[in-house]
Every structure is written in structure tokens, then in C-alpha cells.
Design a protein around this motif. Structure first.
Motif, mmCIF file in Angstrom:
data_model
loop_
_atom_site.group_PDB
_atom_site.id
_atom_site.type_symbol
_atom_site.label_atom_id
_atom_site.label_comp_id
_atom_site.label_asym_id
_atom_site.label_seq_id
_atom_site.Cartn_x
_atom_site.Cartn_y
_atom_site.Cartn_z
ATOM 1 N N LEU A 20 0.957 -1.346 0.022
ATOM 2 C CA LEU A 20 -0.071 0.149 -0.064
ATOM 3 C C LEU A 20 0.977 1.305 -0.110
ATOM 4 C CD1 LEU A 20 -2.577 1.516 0.199
ATOM 5 C CD2 LEU A 20 -2.754 0.845 2.751
ATOM 6 N N GLY A 21 2.037 1.295 0.815
ATOM 7 C CA GLY A 21 3.005 2.387 0.913
ATOM 8 C C GLY A 21 3.382 2.697 -0.528
ATOM 9 N N HIS A 22 3.783 1.489 -1.113
ATOM 10 C CA HIS A 22 4.370 1.838 -2.632
ATOM 11 C C HIS A 22 3.370 2.247 -3.574
ATOM 12 C CE1 HIS A 22 5.581 0.137 -6.588
ATOM 13 N NE2 HIS A 22 6.551 0.756 -6.313
ATOM 14 N N ALA A 23 1.985 1.829 -3.298
ATOM 15 C CA ALA A 23 0.769 2.280 -4.283
ATOM 16 C C ALA A 23 0.491 3.803 -3.972
ATOM 17 C CB ALA A 23 -0.399 1.446 -3.985
ATOM 18 N N VAL A 24 0.670 4.253 -2.820
ATOM 19 C CA VAL A 24 0.627 5.768 -2.851
ATOM 20 C C VAL A 24 1.619 6.428 -3.302
ATOM 21 C CG1 VAL A 24 0.494 7.635 -0.831
ATOM 22 C CG2 VAL A 24 -0.936 5.297 -0.617
ATOM 23 N N LEU A 25 3.012 5.751 -3.210
ATOM 24 C CA LEU A 25 4.095 6.548 -3.806
ATOM 25 C C LEU A 25 3.860 6.549 -5.143
ATOM 26 C CD1 LEU A 25 6.775 7.802 -3.253
ATOM 27 C CD2 LEU A 25 7.792 5.462 -3.197
ATOM 28 N N CYS A 26 3.328 5.778 -5.875
ATOM 29 C CA CYS A 26 2.944 5.892 -7.222
ATOM 30 C C CYS A 26 2.376 7.158 -7.784
ATOM 31 C CB CYS A 26 2.301 4.797 -7.864
ATOM 32 S SG CYS A 26 3.296 3.143 -7.823
ATOM 33 N N ALA A 27 1.761 7.787 -7.087
ATOM 34 C CA ALA A 27 0.936 8.957 -7.261
ATOM 35 C C ALA A 27 1.659 10.432 -7.085
ATOM 36 C CB ALA A 27 -0.368 9.041 -6.390
ATOM 37 N N LYS A 28 2.931 10.053 -6.522
ATOM 38 C CA LYS A 28 3.746 11.348 -6.141
ATOM 39 C C LYS A 28 3.672 12.463 -7.277
ATOM 40 C CE LYS A 28 8.482 12.786 -5.125
ATOM 41 N NZ LYS A 28 9.805 12.583 -5.833
ATOM 42 N N SER A 29 4.089 12.132 -8.496
ATOM 43 C CA SER A 29 4.297 13.370 -9.430
ATOM 44 C C SER A 29 3.015 13.875 -9.688
ATOM 45 C CB SER A 29 5.003 12.668 -10.820
ATOM 46 O OG SER A 29 4.089 11.799 -11.404
ATOM 47 N N ILE A 30 1.928 13.345 -9.631
ATOM 48 C CA ILE A 30 0.576 13.822 -9.920
ATOM 49 C C ILE A 30 -0.018 14.526 -8.571
ATOM 50 C CG2 ILE A 30 -1.909 13.507 -10.448
ATOM 51 C CD1 ILE A 30 -0.955 10.976 -12.022
ATOM 52 N N ILE A 31 0.355 14.174 -7.469
ATOM 53 C CA ILE A 31 -0.051 15.065 -6.252
ATOM 54 C C ILE A 31 0.800 16.433 -6.062
ATOM 55 C CG2 ILE A 31 -0.273 14.755 -3.825
ATOM 56 C CD1 ILE A 31 -2.340 13.177 -5.151
ATOM 57 N N GLY A 32 2.130 16.061 -6.637
ATOM 58 C CA GLY A 32 2.884 17.393 -6.278
ATOM 59 C C GLY A 32 2.942 17.651 -4.850
ATOM 60 N N ASN A 33 3.066 19.033 -4.660
ATOM 61 C CA ASN A 33 3.294 19.559 -3.328
ATOM 62 C C ASN A 33 2.220 20.076 -2.402
ATOM 63 O OD1 ASN A 33 5.281 20.159 -1.273
ATOM 64 N ND2 ASN A 33 5.431 22.083 -2.222
ATOM 65 N N GLU A 34 1.091 19.319 -2.351
ATOM 66 C CA GLU A 34 -0.080 19.666 -1.515
ATOM 67 C C GLU A 34 -0.677 18.388 -0.641
ATOM 68 O OE1 GLU A 34 -3.751 20.229 -4.355
ATOM 69 O OE2 GLU A 34 -2.026 20.132 -5.844
ATOM 70 N N PRO A 35 -1.390 18.852 0.168
ATOM 71 C CA PRO A 35 -2.113 17.769 0.945
ATOM 72 C C PRO A 35 -3.006 16.956 0.254
ATOM 73 C CG PRO A 35 -2.670 19.717 1.723
ATOM 74 C CD PRO A 35 -1.693 20.072 0.865
ATOM 75 N N PHE A 36 -3.228 15.633 0.446
ATOM 76 C CA PHE A 36 -4.171 14.854 -0.436
ATOM 77 C C PHE A 36 -4.675 13.941 0.430
ATOM 78 C CE2 PHE A 36 -1.526 11.009 -0.648
ATOM 79 C CZ PHE A 36 -0.061 11.518 -0.231
ATOM 80 N N GLY A 37 -5.828 13.286 -0.163
ATOM 81 C CA GLY A 37 -6.631 12.158 0.758
ATOM 82 C C GLY A 37 -6.060 10.850 -0.108
ATOM 83 N N VAL A 38 -6.093 9.749 0.934
ATOM 84 C CA VAL A 38 -5.968 8.324 0.594
ATOM 85 C C VAL A 38 -7.398 7.617 1.044
ATOM 86 C CG1 VAL A 38 -4.799 6.392 0.516
ATOM 87 C CG2 VAL A 38 -3.730 8.384 0.755
ATOM 88 N N LEU A 39 -8.046 7.091 0.087
ATOM 89 C CA LEU A 39 -9.325 6.064 0.123
ATOM 90 C C LEU A 39 -9.098 4.890 -0.305
ATOM 91 C CD1 LEU A 39 -10.362 9.030 -1.097
ATOM 92 C CD2 LEU A 39 -12.567 8.365 -0.232
ATOM 93 N N LEU A 40 -8.969 3.996 0.710
ATOM 94 C CA LEU A 40 -8.711 2.553 -0.070
ATOM 95 C C LEU A 40 -9.840 2.178 -0.814
ATOM 96 C CD1 LEU A 40 -6.790 0.703 2.818
ATOM 97 C CD2 LEU A 40 -6.003 2.396 1.313
ATOM 98 N N GLY A 41 -9.449 1.450 -1.869
ATOM 99 C CA GLY A 41 -10.445 0.977 -3.039
ATOM 100 C C GLY A 41 -11.417 -0.020 -2.436
ATOM 101 N N ASP A 42 -11.151 -0.734 -1.301
ATOM 102 C CA ASP A 42 -12.042 -1.609 -1.017
ATOM 103 C C ASP A 42 -12.924 -1.618 0.590
ATOM 104 O OD1 ASP A 42 -9.730 -1.975 0.658
ATOM 105 O OD2 ASP A 42 -9.566 -4.132 0.313
#
Ligand code: UTP
Length: 300
Positions: A118-140
């Protein structure tokens, strides 16, 4: 004028929905269909979760998907042929409903090439999220609540300017199945976390507050995850990244309001189906009748 809640949610413009896991608990159903696409009544789990993000004012949804997950992209895209055929057959209302799914929100698909955790999955979004706070919602993980689960956390984030994760009390016998957090109660459901651990061995949990699949995180989580080694189950665990974040910047927990269903677990999935079906006037009567019959037969 927008309400305080709307403003809180606006602070979080982007979210990540990890949906690239193997879903082994749902095999064989998940051999070709992602578990996030299994229906709760007639709607994929993932759609409820995207709708929760939209209700909280989130504008960009990054879905992390893996092998065989193209059905996720198709579901949130325009189904041109299906829609055209339905309109030609006079099924305009149904076609409009399909179009509404495609118009829900901007969905950005990112591939996690290997399910490394899961940590790696979140890291995959790094370049799209950029430098701002963001939400994470698990898909299940589903939260049925008046105020969207992720919106509740966004509100707490805005008040305290600190990472916040959703917490739920679980029986002592179940703590080994979750990430567990402990800390000081600040009132109004907010906990100042001083300890978070992934799936503690039986009898070693620091509390019975389980980490549930909603988080609002600062972008400083990314360098933490980049440096992180594998944890429980040989996976890059988000909980381990949160433990580091707690030490460096502090971490809050929030005992969210609402009913949570773990749709990645068979019993949780069945409960979600029953609960959502009971809310549907077209299904409620028939289902209740059947359930009464089942209870009667089981008792006798
Ligand atoms: P789970 O641990 O519940 O998903 O991850 P899983 O590994 O697919 O489940 P089982 O145990 O094999 O049945 C929680 C969420 O994180 C995503 C999953 O898709 C799920 O929505 N996830 C997990 C990823 O996106 N990538 C990963 O490497 C692991």
C-alpha cells in the motif's frame, strides 16, 4: 457562501485510491475482475468510493491500478456503444445514468507495475499529487456516513494542519488484523497519535483503535515512503511510513462518524450488500422477507 465543511474539503483537491492489489481473498472472482469492481448491489465498490471523494469536493482522483485493471478505466469513461444502443432503444434515463458516471470527476489512472504494498501504491501518485496535502481512500473500504468520511478528515486536517488518519474501535481479538494506533485523546474524536504499528502480534497491540482506509497526508510522506524498506508481509507498508511521519511531524487520528464496511473481506462484503440493499426501496421488502425466512429456518 460555502459552508465550513465545504471549505475544509476544498483544502484537499486531490486524492489517491489504491486499487492495484491482487485481491487474493476473493479468488476466483478476482482472477479477471479487480475486487474494487465487484458490485455492492449493482454498483462497483470503487464507484461508491469515488462518489465519497466527489461529495467531499475533491477534484482529481488518482486511481492506482495494476494488471487486468482496465475495467476500472472503462467504468469511469464514456461507454459510447452501450450508451448509443440504449438511447436508440429509448432507454434515455439509463443512458443518462451511465453518462453521469463518466462525468463524475477527473480520474487519472496510474499503473503500479507490481503489487509491492500500500505504501508503494501511494508513492506511485507522487508526481501527480505534487506539493499539496491529499486524501487516500482505500479501494475496498466503504464508509457510509452523512458527512463523507474523507471530508471529515479534511476538516480535522484544516483545523490542526497535521496528517490525520481514520480510526475505529475494534475488539481486542481483532487487533492483529489491522494497523493499530494509540495516543492522547484531544477530545471531539481527535487523538494525538504517539504509536502506530501494522498488524501487531496477538496480545501486543498498544490499543484497540484500528487504522481504517481513509487518510489525509502532507506531501512529505513521499520522501519517507521512498526511503522505506519492506515491512509486514514483505510489503512497503503505509503504516510504517505513518510511524515515521508521526515522529517527524506528528500524526492525528480521528474517530470518524459513520458505518464502515470492509468490502475486501468476504463477510464485510456480504454485510455491505445487505446494508445497501436494505436502503433501496425496490429491494428492501423482498430482502427482509427472505432474511426473516432464513432466521426462522436457522432457528428451527
Ligand atoms: P489489501 O491488502 O486489502 O488488498 O489492500 P489486496 O492485497 O488486494 O487483498 P488480498 O489480501 O490479496 O485479498 C488495501 C487496498 O490497497 C490496494 C488494494 O487494491 C486495496 O484496495 N493495494 C494493495 C494496492 O493498490 N497495491 C498494493 O501493492 C497493495
Amino acid at each position: 457562501m460555502s459552508s465550513p465543511d465545504t471549505k475544509a474539503a476544498k483544502l484537499i483537491r486531490k486524492c489517491v485510491i489504491p486499487a492495484a492489489g491482487l485481491g487474493t481473498r476473493f479468488l476466483p472472482a478476482t482472477k479477471a475482475v479487480p475486487k474494487e469492481m465487484l458490485p455492492i448491489v449493482d454498483t462497483p465498490t470503487l464507484q461508491y468510493i469515488v462518489e465519497e471523494a466527489v461529495a467531499a469536493g475533491i477534484e482529481d482522483v488518482v486511481v492506482i491500478n495494476g494488471r487486468g485493471k482496465s475495467s476500472i478505466e472503462d467504468h469511469f469513461d464514456i461507454g459510447f456503444e452501450l450508451e448509443t444502443t440504449m438511447r436508440a432503444r429509448g432507454k434515455t434515463a439509463e443512458a443518462d445514468k451511465l453518462r453521469a458516471i463518466a462525468n463524475l470527476v477527473r480520474i487519472i489512472s496510474v499503473r503500479q507495475k507490481e503489487p509491492l504494498g500500500l505504501g508503494h501504491a501511494v508513492l506511485c501518485a507522487k508526481s501527480i499529487i505534487g506539493n499539496e496535502p491529499f486524501g487516500v481512500l482505500l479501494g475496498d473500504d466503504m464508509i457510509d456516513a452523512e458527512e463523507p468520511g474523507i471530508g471529515q478528515l479534511a476538516r480535522v486536517y484544516q483545523q490542526h494542519q497535521k496528517a490525520v488518519i481514520a480510526l475505529m474501535e475494534v475488539p481486542d481479538s481483532e487487533t492483529h488484523m489491522y494497523g493499530i494506533a494509540a495516543g492522547k485523546d484531544l477530545g471531539n474524536g481527535v487523538i494525538q497519535i504517539d504509536h502506530v504499528v501494522e498488524k501487531p502480534k496477538k496480545g501486543t497491540a498498544p490499543s484497540n483503535l484500528a487504522v481504517i482506509g481513509r487518510y489525509v497526508l502532507p506531501p512529505s510522506i513521499f520522501p519517507i515512503l521512498e526511503k522505506q524498506t519492506t515491512g509486514v508481509g514483505g510489503e512497503i507498508q503505509l503504516t510504517d511510513g505513518l510511524a515515521t511521519l508521526q515522529k517527524t511531524e506528528g500524526l492525528l487520528g480521528y474517530k470518524f462518524q459513520g458505518q464502515r464496511y470492509d468490502a475486501g473481506d468476504k463477510v464485510g462484503y456480504l454485510k455491505a450488500n445487505i446494508a445497501y440493499a436494505l436502503k433501496r426501496p425496490d429491494l428492501r421488502g423482498g430482502l427482509l422477507e427472505y432474511m426473516r425466512e432464513v432466521v426462522k429456518t436457522e432457528k428451527s
